[in-house]
Design a protein around this motif. Structure first.
Motif, PDB file in Angstrom:
ATOM      1  N   PRO A   1      -4.624  -9.084   2.348  1.00  0.00           N
ATOM      2  CA  PRO A   1      -3.830 -10.123   3.184  1.00  0.00           C
ATOM      3  C   PRO A   1      -3.641 -11.505   2.075  1.00  0.00           C
ATOM      4  N   PHE A   2      -2.860 -12.202   2.277  1.00  0.00           N
ATOM      5  CA  PHE A   2      -2.900 -13.669   1.542  1.00  0.00           C
ATOM      6  C   PHE A   2      -4.077 -14.455   1.963  1.00  0.00           C
ATOM      7  N   THR A   3      -4.877 -14.745   1.198  1.00  0.00           N
ATOM      8  CA  THR A   3      -6.257 -15.451   1.482  1.00  0.00           C
ATOM      9  C   THR A   3      -5.877 -16.820   1.048  1.00  0.00           C
ATOM     10  N   LEU A   4      -7.160 -17.669   1.281  1.00  0.00           N
ATOM     11  CA  LEU A   4      -7.243 -18.845   0.935  1.00  0.00           C
ATOM     12  C   LEU A   4      -7.305 -19.360  -0.443  1.00  0.00           C
ATOM     13  N   GLY A   5      -7.774 -18.280  -1.152  1.00  0.00           N
ATOM     14  CA  GLY A   5      -7.520 -18.285  -2.711  1.00  0.00           C
ATOM     15  C   GLY A   5      -6.186 -18.327  -3.268  1.00  0.00           C
ATOM     16  N   HIS A   6      -5.577 -17.227  -2.589  1.00  0.00           N
ATOM     17  CA  HIS A   6      -4.203 -16.971  -3.088  1.00  0.00           C
ATOM     18  C   HIS A   6      -3.382 -18.415  -2.622  1.00  0.00           C
ATOM     19  N   LEU A   7      -3.747 -19.034  -1.417  1.00  0.00           N
ATOM     20  CA  LEU A   7      -3.058 -20.376  -1.257  1.00  0.00           C
ATOM     21  C   LEU A   7      -3.343 -21.600  -2.346  1.00  0.00           C
ATOM     22  N   ASP A   8      -4.689 -21.340  -2.495  1.00  0.00           N
ATOM     23  CA  ASP A   8      -5.045 -22.212  -3.562  1.00  0.00           C
ATOM     24  C   ASP A   8      -4.238 -22.330  -4.966  1.00  0.00           C
ATOM     25  N   LEU A   9      -4.116 -20.885  -5.187  1.00  0.00           N
ATOM     26  CA  LEU A   9      -3.523 -20.808  -6.624  1.00  0.00           C
ATOM     27  C   LEU A   9      -1.895 -21.364  -6.397  1.00  0.00           C
ATOM     28  N   ALA A  10      -1.298 -20.861  -5.369  1.00  0.00           N
ATOM     29  CA  ALA A  10       0.141 -21.344  -5.125  1.00  0.00           C
ATOM     30  C   ALA A  10       0.470 -22.871  -5.235  1.00  0.00           C
TER      31      ALA A  10
ATOM     32  N   LEU B   1      -8.991 -16.849   5.385  1.00  0.00           N
ATOM     33  CA  LEU B   1      -7.559 -16.827   5.543  1.00  0.00           C
ATOM     34  C   LEU B   1      -6.920 -17.764   6.082  1.00  0.00           C
ATOM     35  N   PRO B   2      -5.605 -18.126   5.695  1.00  0.00           N
ATOM     36  CA  PRO B   2      -4.799 -18.950   6.444  1.00  0.00           C
ATOM     37  C   PRO B   2      -4.436 -18.640   7.826  1.00  0.00           C
ATOM     38  N   PRO B   3      -3.982 -19.400   8.684  1.00  0.00           N
ATOM     39  CA  PRO B   3      -3.828 -18.835  10.035  1.00  0.00           C
ATOM     40  C   PRO B   3      -2.646 -17.974  10.205  1.00  0.00           C
ATOM     41  N   ALA B   4      -1.637 -17.916   9.437  1.00  0.00           N
ATOM     42  CA  ALA B   4      -0.647 -16.731   9.640  1.00  0.00           C
ATOM     43  C   ALA B   4      -1.188 -15.643   9.154  1.00  0.00           C
ATOM     44  N   ALA B   5      -2.155 -15.223   8.419  1.00  0.00           N
ATOM     45  CA  ALA B   5      -2.877 -14.004   7.777  1.00  0.00           C
ATOM     46  C   ALA B   5      -3.799 -13.649   8.837  1.00  0.00           C
TER      47      ALA B   5
ATOM     48  N   ASN C   1      -1.266   0.139   2.247  1.00  0.00           N
ATOM     49  CA  ASN C   1      -1.562  -1.405   2.556  1.00  0.00           C
ATOM     50  C   ASN C   1      -2.044  -1.517   3.947  1.00  0.00           C
ATOM     51  N   LEU C   2      -2.904  -2.728   4.201  1.00  0.00           N
ATOM     52  CA  LEU C   2      -3.319  -2.828   5.490  1.00  0.00           C
ATOM     53  C   LEU C   2      -1.973  -3.343   6.152  1.00  0.00           C
ATOM     54  N   LEU C   3      -1.199  -4.254   5.440  1.00  0.00           N
ATOM     55  CA  LEU C   3      -0.161  -5.035   5.899  1.00  0.00           C
ATOM     56  C   LEU C   3       1.275  -4.538   5.356  1.00  0.00           C
ATOM     57  N   ASP C   4       1.944  -4.408   6.008  1.00  0.00           N
ATOM     58  CA  ASP C   4       3.306  -3.762   5.414  1.00  0.00           C
ATOM     59  C   ASP C   4       4.007  -4.892   4.430  1.00  0.00           C
ATOM     60  N   LEU C   5       4.975  -4.664   3.627  1.00  0.00           N
ATOM     61  CA  LEU C   5       5.314  -5.623   2.847  1.00  0.00           C
ATOM     62  C   LEU C   5       6.372  -6.708   3.775  1.00  0.00           C
ATOM     63  N   GLU C   6       6.947  -6.455   4.401  1.00  0.00           N
ATOM     64  CA  GLU C   6       7.602  -7.563   5.481  1.00  0.00           C
ATOM     65  C   GLU C   6       6.510  -8.433   6.039  1.00  0.00           C
ATOM     66  N   THR C   7       5.456  -8.047   6.456  1.00  0.00           N
ATOM     67  CA  THR C   7       4.391  -8.846   7.055  1.00  0.00           C
ATOM     68  C   THR C   7       3.701  -9.530   6.095  1.00  0.00           C
ATOM     69  N   ARG C   8       3.494  -9.229   4.996  1.00  0.00           N
ATOM     70  CA  ARG C   8       3.121  -9.974   3.825  1.00  0.00           C
ATOM     71  C   ARG C   8       3.834 -11.039   3.520  1.00  0.00           C
ATOM     72  N   ARG C   9       5.272 -10.703   3.407  1.00  0.00           N
ATOM     73  CA  ARG C   9       6.126 -11.814   3.072  1.00  0.00           C
ATOM     74  C   ARG C   9       6.257 -12.885   3.980  1.00  0.00           C
ATOM     75  N   SER C  10       6.175 -12.385   5.169  1.00  0.00           N
ATOM     76  CA  SER C  10       6.169 -13.372   6.258  1.00  0.00           C
ATOM     77  C   SER C  10       5.124 -14.221   6.287  1.00  0.00           C
ATOM     78  N   VAL C  11       3.851 -13.630   6.142  1.00  0.00           N
ATOM     79  CA  VAL C  11       2.568 -14.462   6.231  1.00  0.00           C
ATOM     80  C   VAL C  11       2.829 -15.481   5.135  1.00  0.00           C
TER      81      VAL C  11
END
Length: 165
Positions: A17-26, A153-157, A48-58
């Motif tokens: 999933p999209f993590t707090l580390g990814h958010l920091d990079l963004a 993780l951020p709340p959406a993840a 994948n654990l999360l499908d593509l559309e779920t990852r994009r939505s998160v």
């Protein structure tokens, strides 16, 4: 003194999933460039654990909550070369996070090849020391074994992971 800016950079990853580390990079990529394209990789052969559309939505929900939605765009990165994608979106650089020397050893040859193939630079950002232990693969493993991952993780993840439990 202000830092040089490229108008567009690409932040690629599977974000599963999209993590707090990814958010920091963004956040940090948005401080370097006017526009950040978050390129979510899609490999139909990979489980994948999360499908593509779920990852994009998160990612979209998270970036909107951070006020970054006006400076970011979420795109799907297919099977082609990253440099071709960068050309397509007009990016002058790729942004990658480094947690350790192992990450650098993995990333350096790809960065050199991207530079060779298309004159696309890679900007390496050292991961915040408070987030350096977080990776999507470890989050998935801890989650699968019943461990608590909400503080990584951020709340959406967090909500997306609850939906697949």
């Amino acid at each position: 003194m202000s830092s040089p800016r490229t108008s567009t950079v690409v932040l690629p990853g599977s974000f599963d999933p999209f993590t707090l580390g990814h958010l920091d990079l963004a956040r940090r990529a948005a401080a370097l460039a006017e526009h950040v394209v978050v390129a979510v990789s899609h490999n139909p052969g990979k489980k994948n654990l999360l499908d593509l559309e779920t990852r994009r939505s998160v990612i979209a929900e998270t970036l909107q909550a951070e006020g970054l939605d006006g400076r970011t765009e979420i795109r799907t990165l297919g099977r082609g070369l990253l440099v071709d994608f960068c050309r397509e979106v007009g990016a002058g650089a790729v942004v990658r996070g480094l947690r350790s020397q192992l990450d650098l050893a993995y990333e350096e040859p790809m960065a050199r090849m991207n530079r060779h193939l298309a004159d696309i630079d890679t900007v390496f950002l050292l991961t915040d020391q408070n987030l350096a232990h977080i990776s999507s693969s470890l989050v998935r493993e801890v989650h699968a074994l019943g461990g608590e991952v909400d503080d990584m993780l951020p709340p959406a993840a967090v909500a997306a992971l609850a939906d697949v439990s």
